[in-house]
Design a protein around this motif. Structure first.
Motif, short mmCIF file in Angstrom:
data_model
loop_
_atom_site.label_atom_id
_atom_site.label_comp_id
_atom_site.label_asym_id
_atom_site.label_seq_id
_atom_site.Cartn_x
_atom_site.Cartn_y
_atom_site.Cartn_z
N VAL A 457 0.87 -1.18 0.00
CA VAL A 457 0.00 0.00 0.00
C VAL A 457 0.90 1.23 0.00
CG1 VAL A 457 -1.79 1.24 1.25
CG2 VAL A 457 -1.80 -1.26 1.23
N HIS A 458 1.17 1.76 -1.19
CA HIS A 458 2.07 2.91 -1.29
C HIS A 458 1.68 3.88 -2.40
CE1 HIS A 458 3.68 0.51 -4.54
NE2 HIS A 458 4.04 -0.43 -3.69
N GLY A 459 0.90 3.44 -3.38
CA GLY A 459 0.44 4.32 -4.43
C GLY A 459 1.47 4.68 -5.48
N MET A 460 2.70 4.19 -5.35
CA MET A 460 3.75 4.64 -6.27
C MET A 460 3.58 4.10 -7.68
SD MET A 460 5.31 6.77 -4.43
CE MET A 460 6.58 7.19 -5.62
N CYS A 461 2.98 2.90 -7.83
CA CYS A 461 2.70 2.40 -9.18
C CYS A 461 1.76 3.36 -9.90
CB CYS A 461 2.07 1.01 -9.11
SG CYS A 461 2.98 -0.21 -8.16
N GLY A 462 0.73 3.81 -9.20
CA GLY A 462 -0.21 4.75 -9.79
C GLY A 462 0.43 6.09 -10.09
N TYR A 463 1.27 6.56 -9.19
CA TYR A 463 1.94 7.84 -9.41
C TYR A 463 2.81 7.79 -10.67
CZ TYR A 463 5.41 11.52 -8.94
OH TYR A 463 6.24 12.58 -9.20
N TYR A 464 3.62 6.73 -10.81
CA TYR A 464 4.51 6.65 -11.97
C TYR A 464 3.73 6.44 -13.26
CZ TYR A 464 8.67 6.69 -9.06
OH TYR A 464 9.67 7.07 -8.19
N ALA A 465 2.62 5.70 -13.20
CA ALA A 465 1.79 5.55 -14.40
C ALA A 465 1.22 6.90 -14.83
CB ALA A 465 0.67 4.55 -14.13
N ALA A 466 0.80 7.71 -13.86
CA ALA A 466 0.29 9.04 -14.19
C ALA A 466 1.37 9.90 -14.83
CB ALA A 466 -0.25 9.72 -12.93
N GLN A 467 2.61 9.78 -14.36
CA GLN A 467 3.70 10.55 -14.99
C GLN A 467 3.91 10.13 -16.44
OE1 GLN A 467 4.62 13.15 -13.06
NE2 GLN A 467 3.11 12.08 -11.77
#
Length: 480
Positions: A457-467
């Motif tokens: 649970v960290h959200g970083m996959c979603g953050y990098y996909a958004a980038q």
């Protein structure tokens, strides 16, 4: 095309919500679509046993959430989200000697490890000192060139080792070796496999930096805070909608899937090139988990009082016992003495249960897609270190690996990491690619934990996909 939404995200787990927020921060109109009637994916809290007893259905102790650079940049406390720290980070009871107890203080932890105290102090000191730099480089797609080469090499040279090897190289005594084995076993891999040391090192680092935290009131509060912040940025969430085809989605510039590769194939497989679709079909899923939640009439009666100080416990005994149990799971067996991860959140967050009562949960690793009920094995492991535990149980609710998948199809076969994270697939999630978040169809992206940096649970996959989406928009690779 003049779409109503700039981006549509399918799935509202932490990564889907993170992707939506990152895009909304850039001024994009974002819509999140969720099959369940509440957002959250693996971060939901429900009355699973008895009225008034709040249980985290999947994730409960979330060290990577507190350590997440993206979550740390958001004003989640504005929406009532609060981290809860137990006095000790972790307790690891042993049969014939005092338990291993990890404190936020490196010195206090090292003092309990006898002959390995100095070795632990040195290891934890440099990990804690370099952890922020390490995560900036390694918590996502590998940067070329690395920004913090010395720290990355120091970490990587140890992280690539099998956890069992590392424990025996780093420590002389079995107490410290058992402690590290328990941390590395979160990988859901045999501890003799390469790269398993990475999981132990990462959890050791978070223990002494941001801590292993609970969310006050349950992890659903984290989901609600993320959803509320998205709404404040103009984003929207549509629940109760299970997407089965791309044709169902509204017109948009970009579609991001917070889904396992299997689910992506079900929705968009016909749009993907055959070769890429075949590679997604070969994506490997690992062992599952069997989980049990308890409503209790009193705290767990641990033999050693130190175990009441930690929200998280590792129940597995020695390094060799833990390694044997994890090895057996990969052979398709259900070990008689499984490695058990247990949490007792209501000791530190009393609002989760009626006055004087308590909640606890535990899970063990089981073969992929197992339908076995492992309640007896788990409760025997608790009784091993807390005689009389069963007499405290008011009610229980279990989920087999198959039932975990039925609840959340991203947990294929009960695999809560959305895919094996061994050396073959750690750097190639979901396929070997210079841009793992981009699907080979214009406007389609993957933002789930089937991409770097993987489960948790960290959200970083979603953050990098958004980038990746924003970069494509800047380069004119998207319509609208």
């Amino acid at each position: 095309m003049n779409p109503a939404w700039d981006a549509v995200i399918v799935g509202s787990g932490p990564n889907g919500l993170a992707a939506a927020i990152a895009l909304a921060q850039a001024g994009w109109k974002t819509l999140v679509i969720e099959a369940h009637h509440q957002p959250g994916g693996g971060t939901r809290t429900l009355e699973l046993t008895l009225p008034g007893f709040q249980h985290d259905l999947c994730a409960a102790v979330v060290p990577l959430a507190a350590a997440s650079p993206f979550f740390g940049s958001l004003p989640l406390e504005r929406y009532g989200m609060e981290w809860v720290h137990s006095p000790a980070v972790l307790a690891h009871p042993l049969d014939d000697e005092p338990p291993l107890v990890v404190h936020r203080s490196i010195g206090d932890t090292a003092a309990s490890l006898g002959q390995d105290g100095s070795a632990y102090q040195r290891l934890a000191d440099w990990l804690a000192r370099d952890w922020r730099a390490i995560t900036r480089d390694l918590w996502g797609p590998l940067p070329l060139p690395p920004r913090h080469l010395a720290a990355d090499v120091r970490f990587g040279s140890r992280a690539l080792l099998p956890a069992d090897w590392f424990a025996r190289l780093a420590f002389r005594g079995e107490r410290a070796r058992a402690l590290f084995a328990g941390m590395a076993a979160h990988s859901i891999l045999p501890l003799e496999w390469a790269l398993t040391a990475a999981f132990g090192l990462a959890l050791l680092a978070t223990a002494h930096t941001t801590g292993w935290v609970l969310v006050r009131g349950g992890t659903q509060r984290l989901s609600h805070a993320l959803a509320a912040h998205l709404a404040s940025l103009g984003g929207a969430i549509h629940t109760g909608w299970r997407v089965r085809s791309l044709d169902e989605l509204p017109a948009t510039r970009a579609v991001l899937f917070d889904l396992a590769p299997r689910a992506v194939l079900g929705i968009a497989g016909n749009a993907l090139p055959r070769g890429y679709a075949d590679r997604l079909r070969r994506y490997r899923y690992g062992p599952g988990v069997f989980k049990i939640d308890w409503a209790l009439d009193a705290p767990i009666p641990w033999r050693d009082a130190a175990c009441h100080q930690a929200a998280t416990l590792h129940l597995g005994g020695s390094r060799m016992q833990i390694a044997s149990a994890e090895r057996a799971v990969w052979r398709g067996e259900h070990p008689a003495q499984p490695f058990v991860l247990l949490s007792q959140p209501s000791l530190f967050d009393p609002g989760r249960a009626p006055h004087g009562k308590h909640t606890a949960w535990a899970y063990c690793h089981v073969p992929h897609a197992s339908a076995a009920d492992c309640s007896a094995q788990i409760e025997a492991q608790v009784e091993r270190f807390a005689p009389g535990f069963r007499q405290r149980i008011l009610a229980r609710r279990t989920h087999t690996a198959r039932e975990m998948e039925a609840y959340n199809p991203n947990y294929v076969g009960g695999d809560i990491n959305t895919g094996v994270q061994d050396w073959r697939q750690f750097f190639t999630r979901p396929v070997l690619s210079g841009s793992p978040y981009r699907l080979p169809v214009r406007g389609l992206y993957l933002c789930s934990s089937a991409t770097p940096p993987g489960g948790g649970v960290h959200g970083m996959c979603g953050y990098y996909a958004a980038q990746a989406v924003l970069e494509d928009a800047r380069r004119g690779r998207l319509g609208g």
